[in-house]
Design a protein around this motif. Structure first.
Motif, PDB file in Angstrom:
ATOM      1  N   LYS A  76      -7.529   3.177   0.239  1.00  0.00           N
ATOM      2  CA  LYS A  76      -8.024   3.592  -1.064  1.00  0.00           C
ATOM      3  C   LYS A  76      -7.497   2.633  -2.122  1.00  0.00           C
ATOM      4  CE  LYS A  76      -8.649   7.823  -3.752  1.00  0.00           C
ATOM      5  NZ  LYS A  76      -8.187   9.218  -3.942  1.00  0.00           N
ATOM      6  N   GLU A 118     -12.267  -1.275   3.860  1.00  0.00           N
ATOM      7  CA  GLU A 118     -12.174  -1.074   5.301  1.00  0.00           C
ATOM      8  C   GLU A 118     -11.831  -2.415   5.934  1.00  0.00           C
ATOM      9  OE1 GLU A 118     -14.847   1.310   8.390  1.00  0.00           O
ATOM     10  OE2 GLU A 118     -15.762  -0.609   7.855  1.00  0.00           O
ATOM     11  N   LEU A 121      -8.918   2.498   6.602  1.00  0.00           N
ATOM     12  CA  LEU A 121      -9.464   2.569   5.253  1.00  0.00           C
ATOM     13  C   LEU A 121      -8.308   2.603   4.264  1.00  0.00           C
ATOM     14  CD1 LEU A 121     -12.348   5.186   5.588  1.00  0.00           C
ATOM     15  CD2 LEU A 121     -12.601   2.752   5.147  1.00  0.00           C
ATOM     16  N   TYR A 145       0.832  -1.206   0.000  1.00  0.00           N
ATOM     17  CA  TYR A 145       0.000   0.000   0.000  1.00  0.00           C
ATOM     18  C   TYR A 145       0.867   1.256   0.000  1.00  0.00           C
ATOM     19  CZ  TYR A 145      -3.910   3.083   1.148  1.00  0.00           C
ATOM     20  OH  TYR A 145      -4.855   4.068   1.117  1.00  0.00           O
ATOM     21  N   SER A 197     -14.579   7.519  -4.771  1.00  0.00           N
ATOM     22  CA  SER A 197     -13.458   6.590  -4.700  1.00  0.00           C
ATOM     23  C   SER A 197     -13.854   5.363  -3.886  1.00  0.00           C
ATOM     24  CB  SER A 197     -12.229   7.255  -4.065  1.00  0.00           C
ATOM     25  OG  SER A 197     -11.739   8.306  -4.884  1.00  0.00           O
ATOM     26  N   THR A 198     -13.269   4.213  -4.251  1.00  0.00           N
ATOM     27  CA  THR A 198     -13.581   2.963  -3.567  1.00  0.00           C
ATOM     28  C   THR A 198     -12.530   2.664  -2.517  1.00  0.00           C
ATOM     29  OG1 THR A 198     -14.489   2.177  -5.661  1.00  0.00           O
ATOM     30  CG2 THR A 198     -14.215   0.546  -3.922  1.00  0.00           C
ATOM     31  N   TYR A 199     -12.982   2.238  -1.351  1.00  0.00           N
ATOM     32  CA  TYR A 199     -12.095   1.957  -0.221  1.00  0.00           C
ATOM     33  C   TYR A 199     -12.355   0.559   0.316  1.00  0.00           C
ATOM     34  CZ  TYR A 199     -11.197   7.010   0.059  1.00  0.00           C
ATOM     35  OH  TYR A 199     -10.840   8.303  -0.211  1.00  0.00           O
TER      36      TYR A 199
END
Length: 331
Positions: free
Chosen positions: A215, A202, A213, A174, A198-200
């Protein structure tokens, strides 16, 4: 928590009054506190609105018929207001924003019950009328990471959905922009969500020992491990409705003064406070656990703004700028 009294314009108050009547009529009676919370005002502001409604006279059912209302005992009731008892129609900007958001959701791969969402969009387009044509000129693309793969199950998003469905831990490489570095971490997935386009992911981060979280477009590499995900029982999902940015008391407070051309900083970055200095200038305070990115922001701002506190950070930025200018013979 009781909302604080805020400055309001005549237009704001008129809109609230027109919405308040159908809100109460459709519920027969509403508690003062409940109505105040629903409209984001104090009970005193709401009572002022109700006192103003007593002065309103309608032309139906009879000419100049006053609205009959009461808020005795803490319960609001409204009668004789049939001509304005229907909810207000969405304004063009409200309907457009809602349609754009719904179409964005409809475009997410693997969405459950897409037919129901399509029916909602169709009904809203019919009800919105001209506003629907305005919204068709705008589209939002959700960055879902890896959506171009021929096999949807082998995209990053598909692999994460598989990990969630099978209850498997994932290993992420990441990218952390604040430190400009890739980090390796194992994560127990909890859910996928879309926030502000935006897609996260969790999940419970084993490196941080906390809910985090991630991204998706910052995930450089992903492996689904043959290890069961074990999210602690006391792990709480993050309330994204309150915003993604949650400063810690240990974060450093940074004060910037911005020119009119630099005001975009207050819109783009979450600020702890914003003070109007007049003539279009702002003083903003933001908190961050790592000030390295603030150095980059300050250099990018140039004459549009400057860091004024803490002094050691401001001094470091001046040194950075001096060294950069020296490379061009401009120091």
């Amino acid at each position: 928590m009781t909302p604080k009294a805020a400055a309001t314009t005549s237009t704001d108050r008129l809109g609230r009054l027109l919405a308040l009547v159908p809100y109460v009529v459709n519920r027969d009676s509403v508690a003062l506190g409940e109505a105040a919370a629903a409209f984001g005002v104090t009970e005193k502001q709401l009572i002022d609105d109700l006192n103003l409604l007593w002065c309103v006279e309608l032309r139906a059912p009879d000419p100049y018929c006053p609205i009959d209302l009461s808020y005795e005992g803490g319960e609001i009731t409204v009668a004789e207001a049939e001509s304005i008892a229907r909810p207000l129609r969405l304004k063009v900007d409200e309907a457009s924003a809602l349609l754009v958001a719904l179409r964005m959701l409809a475009g997410i791969p693997g969405l459950d019950d897409r037919d129901a969402l399509s029916r909602v969009i169709a009904k809203l387009e019919t009800a919105a009328g001209a506003a629907a044509s305005v919204s068709s000129q705008v589209s939002v693309e959700v960055n879902a990471w890896g959506g171009g793969s021929a096999d949807p199950e082998r995209t990053g998003l598909g692999m994460l959905r598989d990990a969630l469905a099978r209850g498997r831990r994932v290993h992420l490489t990441y990218y952390v922009p604040a430190r400009d570095e890739n980090t390796e971490r194992d994560v127990d997935p909890m859910r996928l969500l879309v926030v502000e386009g935006s897609t996260y992911l969790e999940g419970w981060c084993r490196r941080a020992e906390a809910v985090r979280l991630f991204k998706l477009d910052r995930i450089a590499d992903l492996d689904v491990l043959d290890v069961p995900a074990q999210v602690p029982d006391d792990a709480e999902p993050i309330d994204v409705d309150a915003g993604l940015f949650r400063p810690s008391p240990q974060d450093e407070a940074v004060t910037l003064e911005l020119t009119p051309r630099g005001r975009w900083v207050a819109d783009y970055y979450p600020c702890e406070s914003v003070e109007d200095l007049g003539e279009g200038r702002l003083r903003v305070v933001l908190r961050t656990p790592d000030t390295r990115w603030v150095r980059g922001l300050a250099l990018r701002l140039g004459d549009q703004g400057r860091v004024v506190a803490p002094e050691r950070l401001a001094s470091g930025i001046r040194d950075d700028a001096t060294r950069a200018l020296a490379r061009y013979g401009l120091a």
